[in-house]
Design a protein around this motif. Structure first.
Motif, PDB file in Angstrom:
ATOM      1  N   GLU A 134     -37.935 -60.667  14.070  1.00  0.00           N
ATOM      2  CA  GLU A 134     -37.485 -61.471  15.197  1.00  0.00           C
ATOM      3  C   GLU A 134     -37.766 -60.717  16.499  1.00  0.00           C
ATOM      4  OE1 GLU A 134     -36.819 -64.378  14.469  1.00  0.00           O
ATOM      5  OE2 GLU A 134     -36.154 -64.327  12.378  1.00  0.00           O
ATOM      6  N   ALA A 135     -37.443 -61.333  17.617  1.00  0.00           N
ATOM      7  CA  ALA A 135     -37.762 -60.745  18.923  1.00  0.00           C
ATOM      8  C   ALA A 135     -37.151 -59.356  19.092  1.00  0.00           C
ATOM      9  CB  ALA A 135     -37.293 -61.674  20.037  1.00  0.00           C
ATOM     10  N   ASP A 136     -35.899 -59.170  18.678  1.00  0.00           N
ATOM     11  CA  ASP A 136     -35.258 -57.867  18.850  1.00  0.00           C
ATOM     12  C   ASP A 136     -35.914 -56.792  17.988  1.00  0.00           C
ATOM     13  OD1 ASP A 136     -33.510 -58.886  20.711  1.00  0.00           O
ATOM     14  OD2 ASP A 136     -31.885 -59.225  19.281  1.00  0.00           O
ATOM     15  N   ASP A 137     -36.463 -57.181  16.841  1.00  0.00           N
ATOM     16  CA  ASP A 137     -37.182 -56.220  15.994  1.00  0.00           C
ATOM     17  C   ASP A 137     -38.462 -55.752  16.678  1.00  0.00           C
ATOM     18  OD1 ASP A 137     -35.406 -56.464  13.721  1.00  0.00           O
ATOM     19  OD2 ASP A 137     -36.288 -58.440  13.390  1.00  0.00           O
ATOM     20  N   ILE A 138     -39.090 -56.664  17.392  1.00  0.00           N
ATOM     21  CA  ILE A 138     -40.373 -56.372  18.033  1.00  0.00           C
ATOM     22  C   ILE A 138     -40.212 -55.464  19.243  1.00  0.00           C
ATOM     23  CG2 ILE A 138     -42.187 -57.471  19.431  1.00  0.00           C
ATOM     24  CD1 ILE A 138     -42.045 -59.809  17.386  1.00  0.00           C
ATOM     25  N   VAL A 139     -39.235 -55.786  20.105  1.00  0.00           N
ATOM     26  CA  VAL A 139     -39.142 -55.075  21.385  1.00  0.00           C
ATOM     27  C   VAL A 139     -38.732 -53.619  21.214  1.00  0.00           C
ATOM     28  CG1 VAL A 139     -38.704 -57.188  22.691  1.00  0.00           C
ATOM     29  CG2 VAL A 139     -36.762 -55.863  21.804  1.00  0.00           C
ATOM     30  N   GLU A 140     -38.171 -53.248  20.080  1.00  0.00           N
ATOM     31  CA  GLU A 140     -37.796 -51.842  19.904  1.00  0.00           C
ATOM     32  C   GLU A 140     -39.018 -50.921  19.882  1.00  0.00           C
ATOM     33  OE1 GLU A 140     -37.059 -50.412  15.491  1.00  0.00           O
ATOM     34  OE2 GLU A 140     -35.867 -52.218  15.873  1.00  0.00           O
ATOM     35  N   PHE A 141     -40.205 -51.508  19.667  1.00  0.00           N
ATOM     36  CA  PHE A 141     -41.442 -50.714  19.670  1.00  0.00           C
ATOM     37  C   PHE A 141     -42.077 -50.628  21.062  1.00  0.00           C
ATOM     38  CE2 PHE A 141     -41.114 -52.167  15.246  1.00  0.00           C
ATOM     39  CZ  PHE A 141     -41.328 -50.980  14.559  1.00  0.00           C
ATOM     40  N   TYR A 142     -41.569 -51.369  22.029  1.00  0.00           N
ATOM     41  CA  TYR A 142     -42.242 -51.461  23.315  1.00  0.00           C
ATOM     42  C   TYR A 142     -42.162 -50.205  24.177  1.00  0.00           C
ATOM     43  CZ  TYR A 142     -43.446 -56.393  22.706  1.00  0.00           C
ATOM     44  OH  TYR A 142     -43.999 -57.578  22.268  1.00  0.00           O
ATOM     45  N   GLY A 143     -41.397 -49.239  23.777  1.00  0.00           N
ATOM     46  CA  GLY A 143     -41.374 -47.979  24.519  1.00  0.00           C
ATOM     47  C   GLY A 143     -42.414 -46.986  24.047  1.00  0.00           C
ATOM     48  N   HIS A 144     -43.108 -47.317  22.969  1.00  0.00           N
ATOM     49  CA  HIS A 144     -44.104 -46.388  22.432  1.00  0.00           C
ATOM     50  C   HIS A 144     -45.319 -46.344  23.360  1.00  0.00           C
ATOM     51  CE1 HIS A 144     -47.027 -44.569  19.712  1.00  0.00           C
ATOM     52  NE2 HIS A 144     -46.030 -44.237  18.914  1.00  0.00           N
ATOM     53  N   PRO A 145     -45.835 -45.157  23.662  1.00  0.00           N
ATOM     54  CA  PRO A 145     -46.918 -45.043  24.656  1.00  0.00           C
ATOM     55  C   PRO A 145     -48.223 -45.735  24.257  1.00  0.00           C
ATOM     56  CG  PRO A 145     -46.542 -42.940  23.539  1.00  0.00           C
ATOM     57  CD  PRO A 145     -45.407 -43.831  23.177  1.00  0.00           C
ATOM     58  N   ARG A 146     -48.441 -45.990  22.973  1.00  0.00           N
ATOM     59  CA  ARG A 146     -49.684 -46.642  22.561  1.00  0.00           C
ATOM     60  C   ARG A 146     -49.515 -48.140  22.285  1.00  0.00           C
ATOM     61  NH1 ARG A 146     -51.330 -44.958  17.780  1.00  0.00           N
ATOM     62  NH2 ARG A 146     -49.746 -43.398  17.284  1.00  0.00           N
ATOM     63  N   VAL A 147     -48.317 -48.663  22.518  1.00  0.00           N
ATOM     64  CA  VAL A 147     -48.084 -50.093  22.300  1.00  0.00           C
ATOM     65  C   VAL A 147     -48.380 -50.856  23.586  1.00  0.00           C
ATOM     66  CG1 VAL A 147     -46.327 -51.843  21.838  1.00  0.00           C
ATOM     67  CG2 VAL A 147     -46.458 -49.799  20.407  1.00  0.00           C
ATOM     68  N   LEU A 148     -49.258 -51.855  23.491  1.00  0.00           N
ATOM     69  CA  LEU A 148     -49.727 -52.589  24.674  1.00  0.00           C
ATOM     70  C   LEU A 148     -49.154 -53.991  24.801  1.00  0.00           C
ATOM     71  CD1 LEU A 148     -53.532 -51.650  24.530  1.00  0.00           C
ATOM     72  CD2 LEU A 148     -51.668 -50.433  25.672  1.00  0.00           C
ATOM     73  N   GLY A 149     -48.484 -54.486  23.762  1.00  0.00           N
ATOM     74  CA  GLY A 149     -47.940 -55.830  23.880  1.00  0.00           C
ATOM     75  C   GLY A 149     -47.732 -56.503  22.543  1.00  0.00           C
ATOM     76  N   LEU A 150     -47.792 -57.832  22.582  1.00  0.00           N
ATOM     77  CA  LEU A 150     -47.509 -58.680  21.427  1.00  0.00           C
ATOM     78  C   LEU A 150     -48.814 -59.136  20.785  1.00  0.00           C
ATOM     79  CD1 LEU A 150     -45.084 -60.050  19.929  1.00  0.00           C
ATOM     80  CD2 LEU A 150     -45.457 -62.033  21.412  1.00  0.00           C
ATOM     81  N   GLY A 151     -48.913 -58.977  19.478  1.00  0.00           N
ATOM     82  CA  GLY A 151     -50.122 -59.330  18.751  1.00  0.00           C
ATOM     83  C   GLY A 151     -50.363 -60.827  18.719  1.00  0.00           C
TER      84      GLY A 151
END
Length: 562
Positions: A134-151
């Motif tokens: 779900e959305a909350d599961d996804i956004v926890e990765f958004y602080g990672h320096p190599r994560v650019l967005g939503l697939g």
């Protein structure tokens, strides 16, 4: 370390020019004529052309069947120094643990693996995948320096319907200033406008120039895809001309290891376009600066002061012959070979979860029997050569003859077996376009839920194939007359091998070649194509563990029409 690349030809937007490139640490610090730096090591690159490293703008590393480290060893010698990966294959099997695993195992590679966090786990409500995000599961990765967005937002019906869960994922991505990848094959007109207006800024599913040009005119970037299954380059060649070229990227999406080693990676796309009369320099720009600009990768994608020293040296422009590759100022590949590097290690607990992803009963031949008798008009999945699209064929089927299988008309059985939760669900249907004359083929690579997909000429071989895949922990294989003909184990989430790229390629080749002894035409590669037969976001008719799905209407439909 400081070194000076002397006497090479740097290709820029205005053409080629003899220039020297001074590198210190990870960066380019000077580009000019007749440079001299007393404390720099001089590397004579006379006769070489210098470009930025290639960027694959959309790939699923799991679909190479290689772990990230082996994928890097195979791709870097072809000039690839960065990829934008969407780990939604492993996420559909293992959830957040799968995403963490891919992030950890892609550290310390001689390429940068940027990540788009999977948007559709499962792809749609028709799928029985191994996890749900779900959305909350996804956004926890958004602080990672190599994560650019939503697939890739494959659930375009959900976007158009304003599905709250779908829109929540998009909004939480956009409010952080991140990108949302698209996936909307054949969407056009008002529906396409609504999809783009939701904040989705690219698409890699275009199969015609007209489809791609509409997206560019409406503000999207178009990813020109040329992989193993979907090969859209020829249809999209007009995009290599302006005013479209600068809005395009080059991507592979899915590519098998044998193809990667034999033909190359992004370099192969550029080379293929050049053979068909298009500018190799334009292709290189699509794979470097224009890709970097789209993804907001600062100081990447050009040979210029302040930019990362990710460099490719070519000996031939039109043939895109890669001589050597530098990543972050370090020589990482030379003459077709990746140089040794230290590997990152994953956590043991996640390794165990990734390697034990099967939960299913032993299958029997009767599990693949259809409880139908007599002659009926039926829906049959028909493959479209070179495309992931499928057509719905309507034909009369005699179920009193081999339970619906008709080899003379190339009508075979297809089954999708749930393998994550032990539900026992088996979706059954009929398929045409493979050409199998005996035995069965099977795979645990079945986008995106990755249940078992089996195509067969008889129920006995189908059951043997299913049980063998369970024993292996996943893979692809062929069976005939009760015997395994060839197999490629994929024990990591049922998607990836632990073998090196060369071994994987040999196994991959052996299985792919073995299908021809079972009657499949030489020009047909069924495994990559059937891997998408259960993906209910690509038109027009697909099959899941629960049965047939009309993708256009987004509803389940029966096999028998009358």
């Amino acid at each position: 370390m400081k070194y000076l690349l002397k006497n090479g030809t740097v290709i820029s937007g205005t053409g080629g020019k003899k220039l020297d490139v001074l590198v210190e640490g990870e960066k380019i610090i000077r580009v000019g004529e007749s440079l001299f730096e007393q404390d720099a090591k001089v590397v004579d690159v006379t006769g070489k052309l210098l470009f930025p490293g290639f960027i694959d703008g959309h790939i699923h590393i799991e679909s190479t069947m290689l772990l990230p480290v082996e994928f890097a060893r195979a791709a870097v010698p072809h000039g690839t120094t960065a990829v934008v990966a969407d780990p939604h294959e492993i996420a559909n099997v293992c959830g957040k643990a799968g995403i963490r695993y891919m992030l950890e195992r892609s550290e310390q590679l001689p390429m940068t693996v940027y990540v788009m966090i999977p948007s559709c786990v499962p792809a749609t409500e028709f799928d029985e995948s191994g996890a749900r995000l779900e959305a909350d599961d996804i956004v926890e990765f958004y602080g990672h320096p190599r994560v650019l967005g939503l697939g890739e937002m494959m659930n375009y019906p959900g976007v158009l319907a304003g599905n709250p869960g779908v829109m929540d994922k998009i909004h939480k991505t956009l409010e952080r200033g991140l990108l949302v990848n698209g996936h909307a094959p054949l969407l056009s007109g008002k529906a396409l406008d609504a999809y783009i207006a939701a904040g989705i800024s690219d698409d890699h599913e275009c199969s015609s120039a007209e489809e791609a040009i509409e997206r560019i005119r409406k503000g999207q970037r178009v990813m020109i895809r040329q992989g193993t299954a979907a090969r859209n380059l020829e249809a999209l060649l007009p995009l290599f001309d302006e005013p479209y070229a600068s809005r395009c990227l080059l991507v592979t999406d899915d590519k098998h290891p044998a193809d990667l080693l034999k033909h190359g990676h992004i370099d192969d796309i550029i080379r293929s376009a050049a053979r068909q009369g298009k500018s190799a320099v334009t292709g290189i720009r699509m794979a470097t600066l224009w890709a970097a600009e789209y993804f907001g990768l600062r100081h990447v994608g050009a040979v210029a002061p302040g930019y990362k020293a990710d460099l490719v040296l070519l000996t031939d422009l039109e043939q895109v012959k890669v001589h050597s590759v530098y990543k972050d100022g370090v020589l990482v590949a030379e003459k077709g070979q990746c140089l040794p590097f230290a590997e990152a290690e994953g956590r043991q607990e996640e390794e165990e979860q990734i390697r034990h992803s099967f939960c299913m009963k032993t299958m029997r031949p009767e599990d693949f029997q259809l409880d139908i008798h007599g002659k009926h008009r039926c829906r049959v999945i028909r493959l479209v050569k070179g495309e992931l699209l499928t057509e719905e064929m309507h034909t009369e089927v005699d179920f009193d003859k081999d339970n619906g299988i008709d080899l003379g008309r190339d009508v075979l059985k297809i089954a999708v077996v749930e393998r994550h939760h032990g539900t026992g669900h088996v979706g059954m249907g009929l398929i045409s376009g493979i050409g199998l004359k005996k035995g069965a083929i099977a795979s645990s690579v079945s986008h995106d839920a990755h249940n078992l997909i089996i195509v067969g000429t008889n129920e006995e071989d189908m059951a043997i194939a299913a049980n063998r895949l369970c024993e292996l922990g996943g893979g692809i294989l062929t069976v005939a007359e009760g015997e395994i003909i060839a197999e490629m184990p994929l024990p990591y989430a049922g998607l990836m091998t632990g073998a090196d790229a060369q071994t994987a390629a040999r196994q991959n080749d052996a299985v792919r070649e073995s299908v021809h002894s079972l009657g499949v035409p030489q020009e047909t590669e069924p495994f990559m194509t059937t891997a998408f037969i259960s993906l209910t976001v690509i038109p027009h008719i697909k099959i899941t563990t629960l049965g047939l799905v009309d993708v256009d209407r987004q509803e389940q439909v029966p096999l028998v029409e009358d």
